[in-house]
Design a protein around this motif. Sequence first.
Motif, short mmCIF file in Angstrom:
data_model
loop_
_atom_site.label_atom_id
_atom_site.label_comp_id
_atom_site.label_asym_id
_atom_site.label_seq_id
_atom_site.Cartn_x
_atom_site.Cartn_y
_atom_site.Cartn_z
N VAL A 5 4.09 76.67 48.43
CA VAL A 5 4.67 77.98 48.68
C VAL A 5 6.10 78.06 48.14
CG1 VAL A 5 5.48 79.56 50.48
CG2 VAL A 5 3.23 78.49 50.67
N ALA A 6 6.92 77.06 48.51
CA ALA A 6 8.33 77.09 48.11
C ALA A 6 8.47 77.01 46.60
CB ALA A 6 9.08 75.95 48.78
N LEU A 7 7.67 76.19 45.96
CA LEU A 7 7.75 76.05 44.51
C LEU A 7 7.40 77.35 43.80
CD1 LEU A 7 8.29 73.95 42.29
CD2 LEU A 7 5.83 73.51 42.23
N LEU A 8 6.35 78.03 44.25
CA LEU A 8 5.98 79.30 43.64
C LEU A 8 7.04 80.36 43.91
CD1 LEU A 8 4.08 81.11 42.09
CD2 LEU A 8 2.75 81.45 44.20
N ALA A 9 7.62 80.37 45.11
CA ALA A 9 8.68 81.33 45.42
C ALA A 9 9.89 81.11 44.51
CB ALA A 9 9.08 81.22 46.89
N LEU A 10 10.25 79.85 44.28
CA LEU A 10 11.36 79.55 43.36
C LEU A 10 11.04 80.01 41.95
CD1 LEU A 10 12.38 75.95 44.52
CD2 LEU A 10 13.85 77.98 44.56
N ALA A 11 9.80 79.78 41.53
CA ALA A 11 9.40 80.18 40.18
C ALA A 11 9.44 81.70 40.01
CB ALA A 11 8.00 79.65 39.88
N ILE A 298 12.23 70.10 42.14
CA ILE A 298 11.62 68.79 42.39
C ILE A 298 11.47 68.55 43.88
CG2 ILE A 298 11.93 66.30 42.10
CD1 ILE A 298 13.41 66.92 39.49
N VAL A 299 12.46 68.95 44.66
CA VAL A 299 12.37 68.84 46.12
C VAL A 299 11.20 69.65 46.64
CG1 VAL A 299 13.53 69.40 48.30
CG2 VAL A 299 14.83 68.35 46.44
N ALA A 300 11.05 70.88 46.16
CA ALA A 300 9.95 71.74 46.60
C ALA A 300 8.59 71.15 46.21
CB ALA A 300 10.11 73.14 46.00
N LEU A 301 8.51 70.59 45.02
CA LEU A 301 7.25 69.96 44.59
C LEU A 301 6.95 68.73 45.44
CD1 LEU A 301 4.92 69.76 42.59
CD2 LEU A 301 6.41 68.43 41.08
#
Length: 307
Positions: A5-11, A298-301
Motif C-alpha cells: 500500500v505505502a509503496l503504491l501511494a508513494l509512486a 526502499i523502506v516501504a518495499l
Amino acid sequence: MAEPVALLALALDAALGWPARSGHPVGLFARVIGCCERRWNRASRSDAARRAMGVATVALLVLLAGGAGWLIEAALRRVAGGWAWPLIALAAWPGLAQRSLFDHYRPVLRALAARDLPAARLAVGRIVGRDTADLDEAGIARAAIESLAESFCDGVVAPLFWLLLLGLPGLWAYKAVNTADSLIGHIEPPYRDFGWAAARFDDLLNLLPARLSALLLCLAGGGGWRILRRDHARHASPNAGWAEAAMAGVLGVRLGGPVSYEGQWHAKPWIGDGGAPDLASMRRANKVYLRACGLLWIVALGAAWLG
C-alpha cells in the motif's frame, strides 16, 4: 509478500502529485479547526478553559480523521477483499507530499538560477512564514533549504510512518493533528492556550519520524553526522532541528540564525558550520532530498516484504 500500500501511494504521489485545482482533504480539517477556534477560543474564557477547548478540538479532529480512515479502509476490504490494497493506496495518496515539496522548491531554484531575486522571493514566500521582501540570495536559499528539510519530515516521512504503522486511520489522524499545529499551535496570543494541545500532540507524533528523517538525509548525503549530533537541539522545536541539522551537516552550510516574522526579528541560533547557502547548496539539497525519498521507497518495499 504483504500488500504494498505505502509503496503504491508513494509512486502515485511521485508520478502525479495532487491536482492544484482539486480540493484537498486537509482543507476539511482546516474548516473544522476554524469552526472550533471561533466558537471555543474566545477572549472571555479563562486560559484553562481555552486550553481544555484546545484539547477537545484535537480529540475531535483525531476522532473524525482517524474514524473516517478506519471506515474507508474497512469498507474497501469488505467490498474488494484481497484487491482492496490498491484502493487503500489511492485513499492514502493525498496524505503524502513528496511531489508537492519538489514542485514548490523548484521555482525558487529556477528563479535564483536566472538571478531573478524578486521572483525567487515570491516563490520562497509561498513555502515559508518568515518575511521575504528583503531577502538576498543567501537568505532565500537558507529559507528554501530549511523548509525542504523540515517538510521532508512533516510531509513525507511522518505520514508514511503512520500509514505503515496504523494504516489509513494513522495517516489521516496525523495529517489532521499536523494541520492543527500549523494553524493554531503557536505560542503567541490568541493561540497560546487554545493551540497548546495541537502543538504538543504534533511533537509526540513526530518524535520518531523526525529522527528517521535525519537518518535518511544523512544517508542520502553521505555524511552530516557530527552536525546532527551537535546541533539538533538548537531548534526551538524538539523535532524540526533533526532534519535541519542533518541537511546543514550534509551541505556544509549554516542554517537557522536570525529571522524576521511580521517585521519582528528573532535571534535564533545557527545550525551547522561553513558559509551561507547559495544556489549550489540549493541544487545539492534537492539531490539529497530526492535520494532520501528513494530510500523511503526502499523502506516501504521492505515493510511490504516483511509484512
